[in-house]
Write an enzyme that holds these catalytic residues in place. Structure first.
Site, PDB file in Angstrom:
ATOM      1  N   HIS A 148      -0.791  -1.780   1.850  1.00  0.00           N
ATOM      2  CA  HIS A 148      -1.723  -2.753   2.679  1.00  0.00           C
ATOM      3  C   HIS A 148      -3.038  -2.384   3.064  1.00  0.00           C
ATOM      4  CE1 HIS A 148      -0.241  -0.553   6.418  1.00  0.00           C
ATOM      5  NE2 HIS A 148      -1.330  -0.856   6.715  1.00  0.00           N
ATOM      6  N   ASP A 183       5.412  -0.266   0.468  1.00  0.00           N
ATOM      7  CA  ASP A 183       4.007  -0.073   0.986  1.00  0.00           C
ATOM      8  C   ASP A 183       3.578   1.139   0.694  1.00  0.00           C
ATOM      9  OD1 ASP A 183       1.803  -0.765   2.442  1.00  0.00           O
ATOM     10  OD2 ASP A 183       2.677  -0.587   4.415  1.00  0.00           O
ATOM     11  N   SER A 230      -2.932   3.564   9.522  1.00  0.00           N
ATOM     12  CA  SER A 230      -2.128   2.978   8.400  1.00  0.00           C
ATOM     13  C   SER A 230      -2.506   4.033   7.440  1.00  0.00           C
ATOM     14  CB  SER A 230      -2.642   1.657   8.210  1.00  0.00           C
ATOM     15  OG  SER A 230      -1.907   0.701   9.065  1.00  0.00           O
TER      16      SER A 230
END
Ligand SMILES: *[C@@H]1O[C@H](CO)[C@@H](O)[C@H](O)[C@H]1NC(C)=O
Length: 368
Positions: free
Chosen positions: A145, A212, A315
């Site tokens: 992502h 992911d 992230s």
């Protein structure tokens, strides 16, 4: 789960004997021995020709029974023998003995595999919007992502920085007062990228959410000479892959927002607890968290403590647990910060992409 073994076949083969043997958690399909050439080859050998190491290897990948068939976690064996394993450095994940336990700020050079990914935002500004880790001199591991939008379009990645500590100034130094030695970080290394590989089955459509994970191939090799640029270890050995992480303490370094909701210029770290996946699923269900998080828990590592969660801007960064690598105690990256259902510092544990599960994918996509 413990299986009590009374199976003639196994005892004849001399692989699984004694009272019991624990079945390993297999993040890949758990298949019958016959479907796994790497295991079957060993089973077919006569007992006298089988080495202790081979027997041990089979026991480690034993994942259960189907009827009278022994099942093994075959992908783990493949990883362990993967042709690209040599592309991952042996000298990795060095643990700084001078680190401050439980401290919030990272020492200079404490996590030299931390990478920052710069992305051109919608408003045209370039920002370090995600983290990643240096896994070899050519590759940075991150979350899908970070490099792809929810609609599947590539995000405008500009480059990757390695060796950063304090974003506020060009000179990163620590100490120099009260007899503490002055330590200054060496220059950062900035890279363009040659290729970005997103997991083929990465899904984040509001219902399902999985895989992911992404790899960035840098344009040039990282220079591992400076102390602020070194690779992290990945779980490559059977021992590391079959390890039970439940209730272990993991470290998550990152520049993301801290509990006070302010972004940090300095690399921070937090220690968090890994939770059993089932506990996490129940927790999410009780809290009425959106379904995509609840149904995804089995494919992720679940970790966190109240007030020390990793935030969204972390992230792509790592979840690391110390472990034995090439005979030394090293940081091994077991997770990638993926997504948390809560804002920073919430009481809900976050989900981390399971690195063990994706080792075959990572290895398949490495090139010299
Ligand atoms: C993606 O999903 C398909 C269908 O389930 C599967 O056959 C394929 O192996 C998966 N790809 C990877 C890289 O896991």
């Amino acid at each position: 789960m413990i299986f009590f073994v009374g199976l003639v076949l196994l005892q004849v083969c001399g692989i699984i004997e004694g009272a019991s043997i624990p079945a390993v958690r297999c993040p890949h399909p758990c298949v019958s021995v016959e479907q796994c050439p790497e295991a079957n080859e060993v089973v077919m050998k006569s007992e006298s020709r089988r080495t202790a190491a081979e027997t041990n290897m089979l026991r480690r990948v034993f994942c259960g029974f189907q009827d009278d068939q022994v099942k093994v976690c075959c992908e783990m064996l493949k990883t362990f023998k993967h042709r690209n394993l040599a592309l991952l450095p042996q000298h990795c994940g060095f643990i700084d003995k001078n680190r401050i336990e439980g401290g919030q700020g990272a020492n200079i050079n404490e996590f030299p595999w931390m990478a920052l990914i710069s992305i051109r935002m919608k408003d045209g500004n370039i920002a370090f919007a995600c983290g990643g880790t240096v896994i070899s001199d050519r590759y940075v591991l991150t979350a899908a992502h970070c490099v792809q939008t929810m609609k599947g379009a590539p995000r405008a990645v500009v480059g990757v920085r390695v060796g950063e500590h304090d974003l506020s100034g060009p000179y990163d130094c620590q100490g120099g007062v009260d007899n503490a030695p002055l330590v200054c970080a060496e220059a950062v290394q900035d890279f363009g990228y040659e290729e970005i590989k997103v997991h083929e089955n990465y899904t984040n459509d509001g219902k399902i959410w999985r895989h992911d994970i992404a790899l960035i191939r840098l344009k040039k090799k990282v220079n591992f000479e400076p102390k602020n640029a070194k690779p992290i270890c990945l779980p490559t050995s059977l021992e590391q892959q079959t390890r039970d992480l439940d209730f272990l303490t993991a470290t998550i370094p990152g520049w993301g927002q801290t509990e006070t909701m302010l972004e940090s210029n300095v690399l921070m770290k937090a220690d968090i607890l890994v939770h059993p996946r089932d506990d996490c699923a129940l927790f999410y269900e009780a809290k009425n968290v959106p379904t995509r998080f609840r149904t995804s828990t089995s494919t992720f590592i679940c970790a966190g403590v109240i007030g020390k969660d990793s935030c969204r801007r972390d992230s792509g960064g790592p979840l690391m647990v110390p472990g034995t690598h090439s005979g030394f105690n090293r940081y091994i990256q077991y997770g990638i910060v993926s997504f948390g259902p809560s804002e920073c510092g919430g009481d809900r544990p976050s989900l981390y992409t399971d690195v063990v599960m994706h080792m075959p994918w990572i290895l398949d996509h490495l090139r010299p």
